[in-house]
Motif scaffolding. Structure first.
Motif, PDB file in Angstrom:
ATOM      1  N   ILE A  14       0.826  -1.208   0.000  1.00 30.11           N
ATOM      2  CA  ILE A  14       0.000   0.000   0.000  1.00 30.11           C
ATOM      3  C   ILE A  14       0.862   1.260   0.000  1.00 30.11           C
ATOM      4  O   ILE A  14       0.477   2.305  -0.499  1.00 30.11           O
ATOM      5  N   GLY A  15       2.104   1.130   0.523  1.00 29.96           N
ATOM      6  CA  GLY A  15       3.010   2.289   0.541  1.00 29.96           C
ATOM      7  C   GLY A  15       3.511   2.668  -0.847  1.00 29.96           C
ATOM      8  O   GLY A  15       4.261   3.639  -0.991  1.00 29.96           O
ATOM      9  N   ALA A  16       3.096   1.921  -1.890  1.00 28.54           N
ATOM     10  CA  ALA A  16       3.620   2.195  -3.238  1.00 28.54           C
ATOM     11  C   ALA A  16       3.370   3.644  -3.658  1.00 28.54           C
ATOM     12  O   ALA A  16       4.165   4.242  -4.376  1.00 28.54           O
ATOM     13  N   TYR A  17       2.241   4.212  -3.175  1.00 31.75           N
ATOM     14  CA  TYR A  17       1.960   5.602  -3.582  1.00 31.75           C
ATOM     15  C   TYR A  17       3.030   6.554  -3.041  1.00 31.75           C
ATOM     16  O   TYR A  17       3.314   7.587  -3.636  1.00 31.75           O
ATOM     17  N   LYS A  18       3.646   6.188  -1.889  1.00 28.93           N
ATOM     18  CA  LYS A  18       4.693   7.065  -1.340  1.00 28.93           C
ATOM     19  C   LYS A  18       5.967   7.032  -2.190  1.00 28.93           C
ATOM     20  O   LYS A  18       6.816   7.905  -2.077  1.00 28.93           O
ATOM     21  N   ALA A  19       6.106   5.973  -3.018  1.00 29.16           N
ATOM     22  CA  ALA A  19       7.294   5.877  -3.871  1.00 29.16           C
ATOM     23  C   ALA A  19       7.323   7.025  -4.865  1.00 29.16           C
ATOM     24  O   ALA A  19       8.390   7.421  -5.351  1.00 29.16           O
ATOM     25  N   VAL A  20       6.155   7.561  -5.177  1.00 30.61           N
ATOM     26  CA  VAL A  20       6.094   8.698  -6.100  1.00 30.61           C
ATOM     27  C   VAL A  20       6.851   9.878  -5.470  1.00 30.61           C
ATOM     28  O   VAL A  20       7.652  10.552  -6.126  1.00 30.61           O
ATOM     29  N   GLU A  21       6.611  10.081  -4.184  1.00 32.54           N
ATOM     30  CA  GLU A  21       7.297  11.172  -3.480  1.00 32.54           C
ATOM     31  C   GLU A  21       8.799  10.909  -3.353  1.00 32.54           C
ATOM     32  O   GLU A  21       9.616  11.819  -3.433  1.00 32.54           O
ATOM     33  N   VAL A  22       9.137   9.627  -3.117  1.00 31.69           N
ATOM     34  CA  VAL A  22      10.566   9.259  -3.050  1.00 31.69           C
ATOM     35  C   VAL A  22      11.227   9.611  -4.377  1.00 31.69           C
ATOM     36  O   VAL A  22      12.311  10.213  -4.414  1.00 31.69           O
ATOM     37  N   CYS A  23      10.556   9.270  -5.447  1.00 31.53           N
ATOM     38  CA  CYS A  23      11.074   9.527  -6.790  1.00 31.53           C
ATOM     39  C   CYS A  23      11.330  11.025  -6.998  1.00 31.53           C
ATOM     40  O   CYS A  23      12.414  11.438  -7.430  1.00 31.53           O
ATOM     41  N   ARG A  24      10.361  11.825  -6.626  1.00 31.66           N
ATOM     42  CA  ARG A  24      10.510  13.286  -6.775  1.00 31.66           C
ATOM     43  C   ARG A  24      11.655  13.803  -5.908  1.00 31.66           C
ATOM     44  O   ARG A  24      12.448  14.634  -6.323  1.00 31.66           O
ATOM     45  N   GLY A  25      11.718  13.291  -4.674  1.00 31.07           N
ATOM     46  CA  GLY A  25      12.761  13.733  -3.742  1.00 31.07           C
ATOM     47  C   GLY A  25      14.154  13.450  -4.295  1.00 31.07           C
ATOM     48  O   GLY A  25      15.057  14.282  -4.204  1.00 31.07           O
ATOM     49  N   LEU A  26      14.307  12.266  -4.891  1.00 34.99           N
ATOM     50  CA  LEU A  26      15.624  11.904  -5.447  1.00 34.99           C
ATOM     51  C   LEU A  26      15.967  12.829  -6.607  1.00 34.99           C
ATOM     52  O   LEU A  26      17.112  13.271  -6.749  1.00 34.99           O
ATOM     53  N   GLN A  27      14.964  13.122  -7.412  1.00 33.96           N
ATOM     54  CA  GLN A  27      15.214  14.017  -8.548  1.00 33.96           C
ATOM     55  C   GLN A  27      15.577  15.420  -8.081  1.00 33.96           C
ATOM     56  O   GLN A  27      16.481  16.047  -8.632  1.00 33.96           O
ATOM     57  N   LYS A  28      14.878  15.870  -7.033  1.00 31.56           N
ATOM     58  CA  LYS A  28      15.175  17.218  -6.509  1.00 31.56           C
ATOM     59  C   LYS A  28      16.610  17.299  -6.024  1.00 31.56           C
ATOM     60  O   LYS A  28      17.229  18.355  -6.049  1.00 31.56           O
ATOM     61  N   ARG A  29      17.140  16.162  -5.540  1.00 33.07           N
ATOM     62  CA  ARG A  29      18.525  16.156  -5.070  1.00 33.07           C
ATOM     63  C   ARG A  29      19.497  15.917  -6.222  1.00 33.07           C
ATOM     64  O   ARG A  29      20.670  15.636  -5.998  1.00 33.07           O
ATOM     65  N   GLY A  30      18.992  15.966  -7.447  1.00 33.71           N
ATOM     66  CA  GLY A  30      19.880  15.936  -8.618  1.00 33.71           C
ATOM     67  C   GLY A  30      20.128  14.568  -9.213  1.00 33.71           C
ATOM     68  O   GLY A  30      21.029  14.411 -10.044  1.00 33.71           O
ATOM     69  N   HIS A  31      19.360  13.558  -8.800  1.00 29.17           N
ATOM     70  CA  HIS A  31      19.603  12.221  -9.342  1.00 29.17           C
ATOM     71  C   HIS A  31      18.601  11.868 -10.439  1.00 29.17           C
ATOM     72  O   HIS A  31      17.476  12.351 -10.439  1.00 29.17           O
ATOM     73  N   ASP A  32      19.051  11.006 -11.361  1.00 25.14           N
ATOM     74  CA  ASP A  32      18.142  10.449 -12.370  1.00 25.14           C
ATOM     75  C   ASP A  32      17.539   9.168 -11.818  1.00 25.14           C
ATOM     76  O   ASP A  32      18.229   8.405 -11.144  1.00 25.14           O
ATOM     77  N   VAL A  33      16.271   8.956 -12.129  1.00 27.35           N
ATOM     78  CA  VAL A  33      15.599   7.769 -11.596  1.00 27.35           C
ATOM     79  C   VAL A  33      14.976   6.977 -12.733  1.00 27.35           C
ATOM     80  O   VAL A  33      14.355   7.560 -13.625  1.00 27.35           O
ATOM     81  N   VAL A  34      15.173   5.658 -12.689  1.00 29.33           N
ATOM     82  CA  VAL A  34      14.414   4.797 -13.585  1.00 29.33           C
ATOM     83  C   VAL A  34      13.553   3.894 -12.685  1.00 29.33           C
ATOM     84  O   VAL A  34      14.064   3.262 -11.765  1.00 29.33           O
TER      85      VAL A  34
END
Ligand code: CTP
Length: 407
Positions: free
Chosen positions: A12-32
């Motif tokens: 159910i926490g999968a929706y929070k992965a969206v925020e994790v993804c954004r957070g990583l990008q904000k810190r300058g990382h590319d995400v796949v």
């Protein structure tokens, strides 16, 4: 900037992965994003596609996926595999080497560091099967972002909730840029586990060491940029990914392997529980019982740490030497005495009379004894204790560099 594969699994926490993804990008990382089939039931792949601006990997069997064997290509290219949330099922697959979808194949194929943020119901988390799988992964060097306590989607209150996205992003970023370390480029030798002293072809004298403390030290030293040689006695846990693993059985074999590996090393940490005695005449054939009592004559083994201390005293600078002292009483006095007697820099004193520390458990509390001071490290995971020990080792290395510079 790094490339991170963000594994999203069916919790159910999968929706929070969206925020994790954004957070990583904000810190300058590319995400796949790599989603398991069940993850796509919780969040749509299009959400990740829109955020990452990359194709989201949902299946190994999509046409074109095997043109350049994608899991191998991605495995080589990523700097981190982060799985958030990580279900009990995926923890189990990773621990046991099952590769039946893209994410589990990627785990096996990559040599990048791996970080998991487990999330599941509290009873599932506490289950022996899950705990064992988590320990297997931890011993292999996998990092975790601990699940939090609180209200779970299943209606329970307890431990198992996915860590907060910010905490996951912070942990991932810290892993990607390890602190500037005095261990970078140094050669570190770590011994771990028990030794077995054979009595005959079917019996041996051993001890309860699991190797966990040594494995945590080896993984942490590697993470700080050291070249690590791990000399390991017989243990059921799998060693972490380091540069070289030398497997030994007896105290004599460990002596030979450690002395050879450390001749040009910068640091040697003796975390192994080496037998002090070995049968004087092991039998080539199985010893049959008789009616009366049996006497076994034991000879002293060679003290590896003591020999390293003596070699350094005789031959000049040599490596920073760290030993352990497992004691049940008068712990600090004995540890201080041991440090001087063996001629080493640090002794990590362990009170093994308590059930939550020392042998075969995941936590430890120690006192690091040096010539200058005693530093106590409160009860915490062996990973954190390993980090505290290495911080202390780094201080010794730095002080050596500065004294040499002042000469
Ligand atoms: N050690 C070693 N070689 C041995 C035995 C122990 O290098 N043959 C190392 C261990 O790896 C550990 C430290 O020495 O780092 C422990 O010291 P030791 O004197 O063996 O302590 P214990 O066996 O725990 O205690 P005691 O001597 O009091 O029996």
């Amino acid at each position: 900037m790094s490339l991170i594969a963000l594994g999203v699994t069916g919790g159910i926490g999968a929706y929070k992965a969206v925020e994790v993804c954004r957070g990583l990008q904000k810190r300058g990382h590319d995400v796949v994003a790599v989603m398991t089939r069940s993850a796509t039931r919780f969040v749509g792949p299009v959400t990740f596609e829109a955020i990452t601006r990359q194709r989201v990997i949902t299946s190994q069997w999509r046409p074109g996926m095997n043109a350049d064997i994608e899991h191998i290509a991605i495995a080589d290219g990523i700097n981190l595999l982060l799985v958030a949330p990580c279900t009990a099922n995926v923890v189990g697959k990773f621990a046991n080497g099952i590769a039946d979808d893209f994410l589990s194949s990627l785990y096996l194929a990559t040599r990048a560091p791996v970080m998991l943020a487990p999330a599941m119901n509290s009873n599932m988390l506490a289950h022996e099967a899950v705990q064992r799988n988590l320990q297997t992964l931890a011993a292999r060097g996998v990092r975790f972002v601990e699940p939090g306590e609180g209200y779970l989607a299943c209606g329970w209150i307890g431990k198992g909730r996915l860590a907060e996205p910010d905490a996951i992003v912070d942990a991932a970023c810290a892993l990607l840029s390890p602190p500037d370390s005095a261990l970078r480029g140094r050669h570190v030798v770590v011994s771990a586990g028990p030794t077995y002293e054979d009595i005959d072809p079917v019996r041996y004298l051993g001890n309860r060491s699991s190797g966990r403390m040594g494995f945590a030290l080896a993984a942490a030293a590697r993470h700080r940029g050291a070249r690590v040689t791990l000399v390991v006695g017989p243990t059921r846990l799998e060693p972490p990914a380091v540069d070289e693993v030398v497997r030994v059985r007896s105290a004599a074999e460990m002596h030979e392997a450690v002395m050879a590996a450390s001749s040009a090393a910068d640091v040697v940490v003796m975390a192994a529980a080496v037998a002090d005695y070995t049968p004087s005449a092991p039998s080539a054939d199985k010893v049959a019982k008789s009616d009366g009592p049996m006497t076994l004559t034991l000879n002293r083994t060679r003290d590896i740490l003591g020999d390293l201390g003596a070699r350094r005293a005789a031959a000049g600078p040599g490596p920073v030497l760290v030993g352990f002292a497992a004691e049940t009483d008068d712990v600090l006095r004995k540890a201080r005495e041991k440090r001087v007697r063996k001629g080493v820099d640090l002794i990590v004193a362990n009170d093994v009379s308590q059930p939550d520390r020392g042998f075969d458990v995941a936590t430890n509390a120690v006192t690091i004894v040096s010539e200058q001071a005693d530093e106590s490290i409160s009860l915490q995971s062996k990973d954190r204790v390993a980090a505290a020990i290495l911080d202390r080792v780094e201080r010794v290395l730095r002080s050596r560099v500065s004294t040499t510079a002042h000469r």
